[in-house]
Design a protein around this motif. Sequence first.
Motif, mmCIF file in Angstrom:
data_model
loop_
_atom_site.group_PDB
_atom_site.id
_atom_site.type_symbol
_atom_site.label_atom_id
_atom_site.label_comp_id
_atom_site.label_asym_id
_atom_site.label_seq_id
_atom_site.Cartn_x
_atom_site.Cartn_y
_atom_site.Cartn_z
ATOM 1 N N LYS A 97 0.961 -1.395 -0.084
ATOM 2 C CA LYS A 97 0.023 -0.109 -0.179
ATOM 3 C C LYS A 97 0.844 1.335 -0.082
ATOM 4 C CE LYS A 97 -4.393 1.529 1.831
ATOM 5 N NZ LYS A 97 -5.672 1.051 3.002
ATOM 6 N N THR A 98 1.849 1.187 0.659
ATOM 7 C CA THR A 98 2.810 2.520 0.706
ATOM 8 C C THR A 98 4.010 2.224 0.632
ATOM 9 O OG1 THR A 98 3.192 2.513 3.189
ATOM 10 C CG2 THR A 98 1.347 3.636 2.609
ATOM 11 N N ASP A 99 5.035 3.188 0.245
ATOM 12 C CA ASP A 99 6.516 2.866 0.135
ATOM 13 C C ASP A 99 7.068 2.563 1.170
ATOM 14 O OD1 ASP A 99 6.225 3.699 -2.798
ATOM 15 O OD2 ASP A 99 6.869 5.691 -2.812
ATOM 16 N N ASP A 100 6.770 3.459 2.409
ATOM 17 C CA ASP A 100 7.488 3.035 3.684
ATOM 18 C C ASP A 100 7.180 1.457 4.173
ATOM 19 O OD1 ASP A 100 8.500 5.292 4.093
ATOM 20 O OD2 ASP A 100 6.843 6.291 5.385
ATOM 21 N N CYS A 101 5.874 1.047 3.790
ATOM 22 C CA CYS A 101 5.451 -0.357 4.005
ATOM 23 C C CYS A 101 6.515 -1.280 3.459
ATOM 24 C CB CYS A 101 4.161 -0.682 4.089
ATOM 25 S SG CYS A 101 3.611 -2.187 4.326
ATOM 26 N N TYR A 102 6.512 -1.042 2.185
ATOM 27 C CA TYR A 102 7.216 -1.572 0.979
ATOM 28 C C TYR A 102 8.620 -1.903 1.459
ATOM 29 C CZ TYR A 102 9.357 -3.810 -3.124
ATOM 30 O OH TYR A 102 9.773 -4.421 -4.026
ATOM 31 N N ARG A 103 9.286 -0.555 1.716
ATOM 32 C CA ARG A 103 10.708 -0.603 2.146
ATOM 33 C C ARG A 103 10.810 -1.340 3.270
ATOM 34 N NH1 ARG A 103 10.533 4.540 -0.055
ATOM 35 N NH2 ARG A 103 9.620 5.793 1.838
ATOM 36 N N THR A 104 9.846 -1.515 4.314
ATOM 37 C CA THR A 104 10.265 -2.116 5.684
ATOM 38 C C THR A 104 10.350 -3.438 5.480
ATOM 39 O OG1 THR A 104 9.147 -0.207 6.952
ATOM 40 C CG2 THR A 104 9.217 -2.274 8.017
ATOM 41 N N MET A 105 9.314 -3.987 4.432
ATOM 42 C CA MET A 105 9.261 -5.420 4.128
ATOM 43 C C MET A 105 10.531 -5.672 3.413
ATOM 44 S SD MET A 105 6.923 -7.697 1.582
ATOM 45 C CE MET A 105 8.117 -6.869 0.370
ATOM 46 N N VAL A 106 10.979 -5.010 2.458
ATOM 47 C CA VAL A 106 12.188 -5.476 1.525
ATOM 48 C C VAL A 106 13.599 -5.550 2.723
ATOM 49 C CG1 VAL A 106 13.849 -4.746 -0.178
ATOM 50 C CG2 VAL A 106 11.338 -4.580 -0.370
ATOM 51 N N GLU A 107 13.454 -4.589 3.509
ATOM 52 C CA GLU A 107 14.916 -4.526 4.281
ATOM 53 C C GLU A 107 14.882 -5.751 5.360
ATOM 54 O OE1 GLU A 107 17.336 -2.687 4.255
ATOM 55 O OE2 GLU A 107 16.707 -1.780 2.686
ATOM 56 N N GLU A 108 13.452 -6.106 5.727
ATOM 57 C CA GLU A 108 13.248 -7.379 6.657
ATOM 58 C C GLU A 108 13.644 -8.574 5.627
ATOM 59 O OE1 GLU A 108 12.731 -8.084 9.779
ATOM 60 O OE2 GLU A 108 13.727 -5.958 9.599
ATOM 61 N N TYR A 109 13.357 -8.824 4.601
ATOM 62 C CA TYR A 109 13.526 -9.575 3.619
ATOM 63 C C TYR A 109 15.188 -9.754 3.461
ATOM 64 C CZ TYR A 109 13.611 -12.573 -0.726
ATOM 65 O OH TYR A 109 13.767 -13.536 -1.473
ATOM 66 N N LYS A 110 15.788 -8.698 3.208
ATOM 67 C CA LYS A 110 17.368 -8.728 3.147
ATOM 68 C C LYS A 110 17.996 -9.179 4.404
ATOM 69 C CE LYS A 110 17.451 -4.995 -0.454
ATOM 70 N NZ LYS A 110 17.899 -3.496 -0.422
ATOM 71 N N ARG A 111 17.462 -8.620 5.534
ATOM 72 C CA ARG A 111 18.193 -8.983 6.740
ATOM 73 C C ARG A 111 17.858 -10.243 7.145
ATOM 74 N NH1 ARG A 111 17.248 -9.034 11.814
ATOM 75 N NH2 ARG A 111 15.007 -8.908 11.736
ATOM 76 N N ASN A 112 16.830 -10.972 7.122
ATOM 77 C CA ASN A 112 16.638 -12.455 7.333
ATOM 78 C C ASN A 112 17.352 -13.169 6.288
ATOM 79 O OD1 ASN A 112 14.339 -13.213 9.442
ATOM 80 N ND2 ASN A 112 14.006 -11.108 8.466
ATOM 81 N N PHE A 113 17.262 -12.908 5.055
ATOM 82 C CA PHE A 113 18.105 -13.724 3.959
ATOM 83 C C PHE A 113 19.617 -13.790 4.155
ATOM 84 C CE2 PHE A 113 17.291 -15.829 -0.123
ATOM 85 C CZ PHE A 113 18.423 -15.692 -0.801
ATOM 86 N N MET A 114 19.983 -12.603 4.554
ATOM 87 C CA MET A 114 21.529 -12.324 4.952
ATOM 88 C C MET A 114 21.906 -13.288 5.961
ATOM 89 S SD MET A 114 22.644 -10.955 1.957
ATOM 90 C CE MET A 114 24.293 -10.839 2.842
ATOM 91 N N ASN A 115 20.937 -13.212 6.870
ATOM 92 C CA ASN A 115 21.614 -14.199 8.095
ATOM 93 C C ASN A 115 21.611 -15.737 7.736
ATOM 94 O OD1 ASN A 115 21.803 -12.269 10.460
ATOM 95 N ND2 ASN A 115 19.258 -12.157 10.562
ATOM 96 N N LEU A 116 20.609 -16.189 7.049
ATOM 97 C CA LEU A 116 20.556 -17.480 6.610
ATOM 98 C C LEU A 116 21.782 -17.788 5.810
ATOM 99 C CD1 LEU A 116 16.646 -17.885 6.202
ATOM 100 C CD2 LEU A 116 18.063 -18.885 7.975
ATOM 101 N N LEU A 117 22.001 -16.775 4.762
ATOM 102 C CA LEU A 117 23.335 -17.026 3.711
ATOM 103 C C LEU A 117 24.351 -17.106 4.613
ATOM 104 C CD1 LEU A 117 22.348 -14.902 0.674
ATOM 105 C CD2 LEU A 117 22.477 -17.396 0.754
#
Length: 171
Positions: A97-117
Amino acid sequence: MIGKDIVIAATVRAFFKYFVTGLLEAQTDVDIQERFEPKNIKRTMLDHYEHISRLFNQEAFYAMSRINFEADEIEVQLKDFITPQTTEMELVRFACKTDDCYRTMVEEYKRNFMNLLSGRIETQDEHVNSYTRCPDIGEMDIKTAESIVNRMASNAYELGKTHQAQHKPKD
């Protein structure tokens, strides 16, 4: 009420934690004592790398829609948004719905993915200290939030188990 940023972070974490757990638990070719070792987590992430974003987007669309829209509201708006060329990523962005929400989700995706990598499944304390904060995106009902996170965890776990069985890694 609970902050949507907290719900987004918990939802993304639930996807990665339980998707990877499903993958690891379904590994019949790895000794049970070694499945959750960092080396195996890294290898597993690399083995399934090309499928993870697509699987995440499939699950995230529903979660983000529930976080940001009422059921009748999204149905009406989706009719005007969807075309035969609409991608899953575009649907997730719409659901945010909003750019801030999307950015928050993308940052969390990257953070979690990097931890697993890196071979790590983040602990709850690490998550609480590190998740992407964005209180400006608002609040939502806590019972709805719990339902979204629980559904994501359950679906991600089953997806991981199924995906591991269908996509045995190449030697």
